[in-house]
Design a protein around this motif. Structure first.
Motif, PDB file in Angstrom:
ATOM      1  N   ASP A   1      53.818  10.880  -5.437  1.00 26.60           N
ATOM      2  CA  ASP A   1      53.379  11.276  -4.103  1.00 26.60           C
ATOM      3  C   ASP A   1      51.894  11.625  -4.189  1.00 26.60           C
ATOM      4  O   ASP A   1      51.518  12.712  -4.625  1.00 26.60           O
ATOM      5  N   PHE A   2      51.053  10.684  -3.765  1.00 24.47           N
ATOM      6  CA  PHE A   2      49.609  10.843  -3.913  1.00 24.47           C
ATOM      7  C   PHE A   2      49.028  11.709  -2.795  1.00 24.47           C
ATOM      8  O   PHE A   2      49.178  11.397  -1.611  1.00 24.47           O
ATOM      9  N   ALA A   3      48.346  12.771  -3.187  1.00 23.70           N
ATOM     10  CA  ALA A   3      47.513  13.542  -2.266  1.00 23.70           C
ATOM     11  C   ALA A   3      46.148  12.853  -2.178  1.00 23.70           C
ATOM     12  O   ALA A   3      45.861  11.911  -2.943  1.00 23.70           O
ATOM     13  N   PRO A   4      45.268  13.277  -1.269  1.00 21.16           N
ATOM     14  CA  PRO A   4      43.881  12.798  -1.352  1.00 21.16           C
ATOM     15  C   PRO A   4      43.348  13.051  -2.765  1.00 21.16           C
ATOM     16  O   PRO A   4      43.680  14.072  -3.379  1.00 21.16           O
ATOM     17  N   VAL A   5      42.535  12.141  -3.286  1.00 20.31           N
ATOM     18  CA  VAL A   5      42.087  12.269  -4.677  1.00 20.31           C
ATOM     19  C   VAL A   5      41.407  13.607  -4.950  1.00 20.31           C
ATOM     20  O   VAL A   5      41.520  14.172  -6.034  1.00 20.31           O
ATOM     21  N   VAL A   6      40.669  14.118  -3.969  1.00 19.13           N
ATOM     22  CA  VAL A   6      40.142  15.481  -3.998  1.00 19.13           C
ATOM     23  C   VAL A   6      40.643  16.140  -2.723  1.00 19.13           C
ATOM     24  O   VAL A   6      40.376  15.643  -1.622  1.00 19.13           O
TER      25      VAL A   6
ATOM     26  N   VAL B   1      32.991   9.078  -5.882  1.00 20.68           N
ATOM     27  CA  VAL B   1      33.371  10.458  -6.179  1.00 20.68           C
ATOM     28  C   VAL B   1      32.373  11.030  -7.187  1.00 20.68           C
ATOM     29  O   VAL B   1      32.130  10.431  -8.242  1.00 20.68           O
ATOM     30  N   ILE B   2      31.788  12.171  -6.835  1.00 17.44           N
ATOM     31  CA  ILE B   2      30.750  12.795  -7.657  1.00 17.44           C
ATOM     32  C   ILE B   2      31.388  13.587  -8.801  1.00 17.44           C
ATOM     33  O   ILE B   2      32.376  14.309  -8.602  1.00 17.44           O
TER      34      ILE B   2
ATOM     35  N   GLY C   1      33.442  16.437  -7.149  1.00 12.37           N
ATOM     36  CA  GLY C   1      34.494  16.252  -6.161  1.00 12.37           C
ATOM     37  C   GLY C   1      34.006  15.823  -4.798  1.00 12.37           C
ATOM     38  O   GLY C   1      34.812  15.411  -3.950  1.00 12.37           O
ATOM     39  N   ASP C   2      32.709  15.910  -4.535  1.00 10.50           N
ATOM     40  CA  ASP C   2      32.186  15.413  -3.265  1.00 10.50           C
ATOM     41  C   ASP C   2      32.400  13.903  -3.172  1.00 10.50           C
ATOM     42  O   ASP C   2      32.430  13.199  -4.187  1.00 10.50           O
ATOM     43  N   ILE C   3      32.517  13.423  -1.938  1.00 11.34           N
ATOM     44  CA  ILE C   3      32.822  12.011  -1.697  1.00 11.34           C
ATOM     45  C   ILE C   3      31.748  11.399  -0.813  1.00 11.34           C
ATOM     46  O   ILE C   3      31.341  12.002   0.187  1.00 11.34           O
ATOM     47  N   ILE C   4      31.295  10.217  -1.189  1.00 13.51           N
ATOM     48  CA  ILE C   4      30.392   9.422  -0.359  1.00 13.51           C
ATOM     49  C   ILE C   4      31.118   8.129   0.009  1.00 13.51           C
ATOM     50  O   ILE C   4      31.496   7.350  -0.878  1.00 13.51           O
ATOM     51  N   ALA C   5      31.341   7.906   1.294  1.00 11.83           N
ATOM     52  CA  ALA C   5      31.930   6.656   1.776  1.00 11.83           C
ATOM     53  C   ALA C   5      30.792   5.702   2.117  1.00 11.83           C
ATOM     54  O   ALA C   5      29.924   6.027   2.926  1.00 11.83           O
ATOM     55  N   THR C   6      30.791   4.520   1.495  1.00 13.01           N
ATOM     56  CA  THR C   6      29.592   3.685   1.491  1.00 13.01           C
ATOM     57  C   THR C   6      29.472   2.716   2.661  1.00 13.01           C
ATOM     58  O   THR C   6      28.514   1.953   2.720  1.00 13.01           O
TER      59      THR C   6
ATOM     60  N   LYS D   1      32.011  18.514   0.503  1.00 10.41           N
ATOM     61  CA  LYS D   1      31.437  17.682   1.560  1.00 10.41           C
ATOM     62  C   LYS D   1      31.888  16.237   1.404  1.00 10.41           C
ATOM     63  O   LYS D   1      32.153  15.762   0.302  1.00 10.41           O
ATOM     64  N   ILE D   2      31.989  15.559   2.532  1.00 11.28           N
ATOM     65  CA  ILE D   2      32.267  14.124   2.590  1.00 11.28           C
ATOM     66  C   ILE D   2      31.160  13.521   3.441  1.00 11.28           C
ATOM     67  O   ILE D   2      31.028  13.855   4.625  1.00 11.28           O
ATOM     68  N   ILE D   3      30.336  12.695   2.840  1.00 13.35           N
ATOM     69  CA  ILE D   3      29.220  12.059   3.549  1.00 13.35           C
ATOM     70  C   ILE D   3      29.541  10.576   3.704  1.00 13.35           C
ATOM     71  O   ILE D   3      29.829   9.884   2.725  1.00 13.35           O
ATOM     72  N   CYS D   4      29.485  10.105   4.940  1.00 11.94           N
ATOM     73  CA  CYS D   4      29.787   8.704   5.233  1.00 11.94           C
ATOM     74  C   CYS D   4      28.519   7.961   5.629  1.00 11.94           C
ATOM     75  O   CYS D   4      27.601   8.540   6.212  1.00 11.94           O
ATOM     76  N   VAL D   5      28.507   6.688   5.330  1.00 12.41           N
ATOM     77  CA  VAL D   5      27.353   5.831   5.607  1.00 12.41           C
ATOM     78  C   VAL D   5      27.750   4.774   6.627  1.00 12.41           C
ATOM     79  O   VAL D   5      28.748   4.065   6.442  1.00 12.41           O
ATOM     80  N   GLY D   6      27.006   4.686   7.703  1.00  8.88           N
ATOM     81  CA  GLY D   6      27.234   3.641   8.693  1.00  8.88           C
ATOM     82  C   GLY D   6      26.254   2.503   8.490  1.00  8.88           C
ATOM     83  O   GLY D   6      25.197   2.665   7.874  1.00  8.88           O
TER      84      GLY D   6
END
Length: 271
Positions: free
Chosen positions: A54-59, A122-123, A228-233, A64-69
């Motif tokens: 049962d996978f939770a979110p990886v972190v 993932v940082i 644990g911070d996440i950057i969505a590319t 912070k979660i920073i997304c790139v448009g």
């Protein structure tokens, strides 16, 4: 292949490493705590079966979660915009995240729920104003994110955040895979989205306008990135909002966002 995850076990979460047909407990409550160097607890070394995990979110709660448009050229073009000189950034919050196989909760306030497959960084170590070398070293690994968007709320104003932060809508996982297993810190990996088996997006992360290392450099100039911070590319062409006619996710559909070498998120859309 080195793969890490966070599992739900007995009402709690545990950071694990994939080892053959077992998940090995890393002695921390989630992958973010492990990357931050938290001391191992008494459960370290405990094994859990891969089947039925049962996978939770990886972190579970990144700082912070920073997304790139607008980061794939073909997606920028399908949205009718010019190539940006700098990354377009917006935040998400931990409450938006769900596990790789969890249901996506469709907000009752919208009928314009859209998919966006993204390579997520993932940082692994704290950096501020990172050099290129420091930025590369700060990348612990990569995972899959579906940056689900509520398009009508997103475009109510010129600032997108309100369409990007709906609770319980953003799958991320199942594993974080180390860079050495996917061709380095600037990987060229096939990404795709299918909805009920129909291919909606297909591209290659090698075509990113701003690559993962540059994004770590750029964002860390603004604010410290922590373990644990996440950057969505960003997402490639093929989103439902840009189609003619437009197409959106509806209750009962299953959306699969996949990246070669990293795995996939498979999520059913529910009320």
């Amino acid at each position: 292949m080195t793969k890490f995850a966070t599992l739900r076990i007995d009402g709690a979460t545990r950071a694990v490493r994939l080892d053959g047909d077992a998940h090995v407990d890393l002695g921390c409550t989630d992958l973010g705590a492990y990357l931050a160097g938290s001391p191992a607890d008494e459960k370290a070394g405990t094994t859990y079966p891969v089947e039925g995990a049962d996978f939770a979110p990886v972190v579970t709660y990144p700082s912070k979660i920073i997304c790139v448009g607008h980061n794939y050229k073909n997606h920028i073009q399908e949205m009718g915009r010019e190539l940006p000189p700098y990354p377009t950034l917006f935040p998400k919050f931990a409450e938006t995240l769900i596990g790789a196989y969890d249901d996506i909760l469709k907000p009752e306030e919208t009928d314009r729920l859209d998919w966006e497959v993204e390579l997520a960084v993932v940082i692994g170590k704290q950096v501020r104003r990172a050099s290129e070398t420091e930025a590369a070293a700060a990348i612990a690994g990569f995972t899959v994110m579906n940056d689900v968007s509520v398009r009508d709320w997103q475009f109510r104003t010129i600032e997108w955040t309100q369409g990007k932060i709906w609770e319980g809508t953003t799958p991320v996982g199942p594993y974080v895979v180390t860079p050495d297993e996917v061709g380095g810190v600037r990987p060229a990996l096939n990404v795709s989205t299918t909805v009920d088996g129909v291919v909606m997006q297909s591209d290659d992360t090698g075509t990113l306008l701003f690559d993962p290392v540059f994004l770590v450099e750029y964002i860390s100039t603004i604010i410290a990135l922590k373990p644990g911070d996440i950057i969505a590319t960003g997402t490639p062409a093929g989103v439902g909002h840009a189609r003619d006619p437009q197409v959106y996710l509806v209750e009962g559909e299953t959306v699969v966002t996949a990246i070669d070498g990293l795995g996939f998120c498979r999520n059913r859309v529910v009320k």
